[in-house]
Design a protein around this motif. Structure first.
Motif, mmCIF file in Angstrom:
data_model
loop_
_atom_site.group_PDB
_atom_site.id
_atom_site.type_symbol
_atom_site.label_atom_id
_atom_site.label_comp_id
_atom_site.label_asym_id
_atom_site.label_seq_id
_atom_site.Cartn_x
_atom_site.Cartn_y
_atom_site.Cartn_z
ATOM 1 N N ASP A 102 1.090 7.591 4.962
ATOM 2 C CA ASP A 102 0.294 8.821 4.895
ATOM 3 C C ASP A 102 -1.006 8.675 5.684
ATOM 4 O OD1 ASP A 102 1.979 10.301 2.940
ATOM 5 O OD2 ASP A 102 1.417 8.648 1.633
ATOM 6 N N LYS A 103 -1.630 7.525 5.579
ATOM 7 C CA LYS A 103 -2.886 7.292 6.285
ATOM 8 C C LYS A 103 -2.662 7.308 7.798
ATOM 9 C CE LYS A 103 -5.691 4.142 4.528
ATOM 10 N NZ LYS A 103 -6.183 2.873 3.942
ATOM 11 N N ASP B 171 -6.017 15.193 1.039
ATOM 12 C CA ASP B 171 -6.228 14.435 -0.195
ATOM 13 C C ASP B 171 -4.904 14.264 -0.924
ATOM 14 O OD1 ASP B 171 -7.128 13.339 -2.611
ATOM 15 O OD2 ASP B 171 -9.003 14.446 -2.504
ATOM 16 N N LEU B 172 -4.564 13.013 -1.213
ATOM 17 C CA LEU B 172 -3.294 12.706 -1.888
ATOM 18 C C LEU B 172 -3.505 12.224 -3.317
ATOM 19 C CD1 LEU B 172 -1.732 10.824 1.143
ATOM 20 C CD2 LEU B 172 -1.093 13.096 0.336
ATOM 21 N N GLY B 173 -4.755 12.299 -3.787
ATOM 22 C CA GLY B 173 -5.060 11.712 -5.088
ATOM 23 C C GLY B 173 -5.414 12.706 -6.171
ATOM 24 N N ASP C 70 0.843 -1.185 0.000
ATOM 25 C CA ASP C 70 0.000 0.000 0.000
ATOM 26 C C ASP C 70 0.884 1.242 0.000
ATOM 27 O OD1 ASP C 70 -1.769 2.045 0.393
ATOM 28 O OD2 ASP C 70 -2.622 1.271 2.257
ATOM 29 N N PRO C 71 0.907 2.025 -1.102
ATOM 30 C CA PRO C 71 1.783 3.204 -1.146
ATOM 31 C C PRO C 71 1.332 4.318 -0.218
ATOM 32 C CG PRO C 71 0.391 3.099 -3.107
ATOM 33 C CD PRO C 71 0.168 1.829 -2.352
ATOM 34 N N GLU D 22 -12.659 -1.794 -0.254
ATOM 35 C CA GLU D 22 -11.300 -2.227 -0.579
ATOM 36 C C GLU D 22 -10.393 -1.012 -0.569
ATOM 37 O OE1 GLU D 22 -10.901 -2.300 -5.329
ATOM 38 O OE2 GLU D 22 -12.485 -3.638 -4.607
ATOM 39 N N PRO D 23 -9.071 -1.197 -0.418
ATOM 40 C CA PRO D 23 -8.162 -0.045 -0.378
ATOM 41 C C PRO D 23 -8.227 0.767 -1.656
ATOM 42 C CG PRO D 23 -7.056 -2.021 0.402
ATOM 43 C CD PRO D 23 -8.357 -2.472 -0.188
ATOM 44 N N TYR D 24 -8.251 2.076 -1.501
ATOM 45 C CA TYR D 24 -8.168 2.989 -2.637
ATOM 46 C C TYR D 24 -7.519 4.277 -2.141
ATOM 47 C CZ TYR D 24 -9.217 6.183 -6.394
ATOM 48 O OH TYR D 24 -9.076 7.104 -7.401
ATOM 49 N N GLN D 25 -6.320 4.549 -2.622
ATOM 50 C CA GLN D 25 -5.561 5.735 -2.215
ATOM 51 C C GLN D 25 -5.562 5.845 -0.684
ATOM 52 O OE1 GLN D 25 -6.311 8.299 -6.328
ATOM 53 N NE2 GLN D 25 -7.092 9.105 -4.439
ATOM 54 N N ASN D 26 -5.878 7.043 -0.161
ATOM 55 C CA ASN D 26 -5.898 7.204 1.294
ATOM 56 C C ASN D 26 -7.328 7.210 1.838
ATOM 57 O OD1 ASN D 26 -6.272 9.741 0.007
ATOM 58 N ND2 ASN D 26 -5.796 10.820 1.910
#
Length: 290
Positions: A73-74, A116-118, A68-69, A190-194
């Motif tokens: 950050d999370k 927001d990181l996306g 998880d990149p 499911e995981p998606y960005q932060n």
């Protein structure tokens, strides 16, 4: 929401940035970034919906990276939000008027949406956000009408967005319940960005504030045929649906196939296509009833 021309480089930039954060300037990073571009071109022949494109590309990156990149950050965003939460609660408790306390909780929740990181080219500072608690201004402000709607509501569906932000959402969920509504919180399945998942719902404490926590469905693309049964039932039967963040707003037209109206949009406009669609400037905060 249909993809705009400038969404294409944004999608590529964000996905490739994730790859480079993990693999740096390596042959493997180059290979995955090239695959991102090639996959996007194929996907554009199938769909022009922004969240569908973003979800599929993120799944590709996550599968190729195997990690998880956004994990660090999370964790940092949740830690920051949990540290400032007592101060925010204190500020709210000093407000006696129920309407003004509700409006303040909305503003605090919107400050969280700045995390927001996306979004390509968008930057934020956690330290600046703490100062924003007292200065945030809504360019579109339907909070009085929303307050009246909540007082008449028995069920509210609350779609969360990012980690960190979800901690501050606790304040608004608390106010919604204080006004008499039963609140069901929705997170990513499911995981998606932060974005916040079920794990984040419990770590942030929002699960203990809400009456119920459920998962939305597949990724961030909220097409009615992909929604979980509990989410679909709540969407149909709730008196008000709160949509936090740009991705949930981008799914509005999909959700309106199930219920045409009764939404409260809470977001910071972080890119031109979103800002333009709402009639505001980039950087503006919005609380809009639809």
């Amino acid at each position: 929401m249909e993809v705009k021309p400038e969404c294409i480089p944004c999608l590529i930039d964000v996905r490739c940035r994730e790859v480079i954060r993990v693999l740096d300037d390596s042959p493997e990073a180059f290979k995955i970034c090239l695959e991102v571009v090639q996959t996007l071109l194929k996907l554009l022949d199938e769909t022009r919906h922004t969240t569908k494109l973003a979800t599929e590309l993120y799944r590709l990156v996550l599968k190729r990276l195997g990690v998880d990149p956004y994990k660090g950050d999370k964790e940092a965003a949740n830690e920051w939000a949990l540290n400032v939460l007592p101060s925010a609660i204190s500020m709210l408790e000093e407000v006696d008027d129920p309407l003004e306390r509700f409006r303040a909780a909305v503003r605090f929740s919107l400050v969280g949406n700045a995390i927001d990181l996306g979004v390509s080219g968008y930057r934020f500072s956690l330290e600046d956000l703490e100062r924003a608690f007292e200065t945030v201004r809504l360019e579109v402000d339907d909070t009085v009408e929303a307050y009246d709607r909540v007082r008449e509501a028995s069920r509210v569906l609350y779609l969360c967005d990012n980690t960190g932000e979800v901690v501050l959402d606790r304040l608004l969920v608390r106010e919604l319940r204080r006004l008499g509504a039963s609140v069901t919180v929705v997170v990513r399945s499911e995981p998606y960005q932060n974005d916040a998942t079920m794990e984040d719902a419990y770590e942030s404490g929002i699960a203990s504030e809400a009456d119920r926590v459920i998962a939305a469905g597949e990724g961030t693309y909220l097409s009615p045929d992909l929604l979980s049964k509990p989410f679909l039932e709540e969407l149909e039967n709730s008196d008000l649906v709160v949509l936090k963040g740009m991705a949930n707003y981008e799914n509005l037209s999909l959700l309106q196939r199930v219920r045409p109206s009764g939404y409260l949009l809470l977001l910071k406009a972080k890119c031109r296509p979103i800002a333009e669609s709402l009639g505001v400037e980039v950087g503006d905060y919005v609380a809009k009833l639809v």
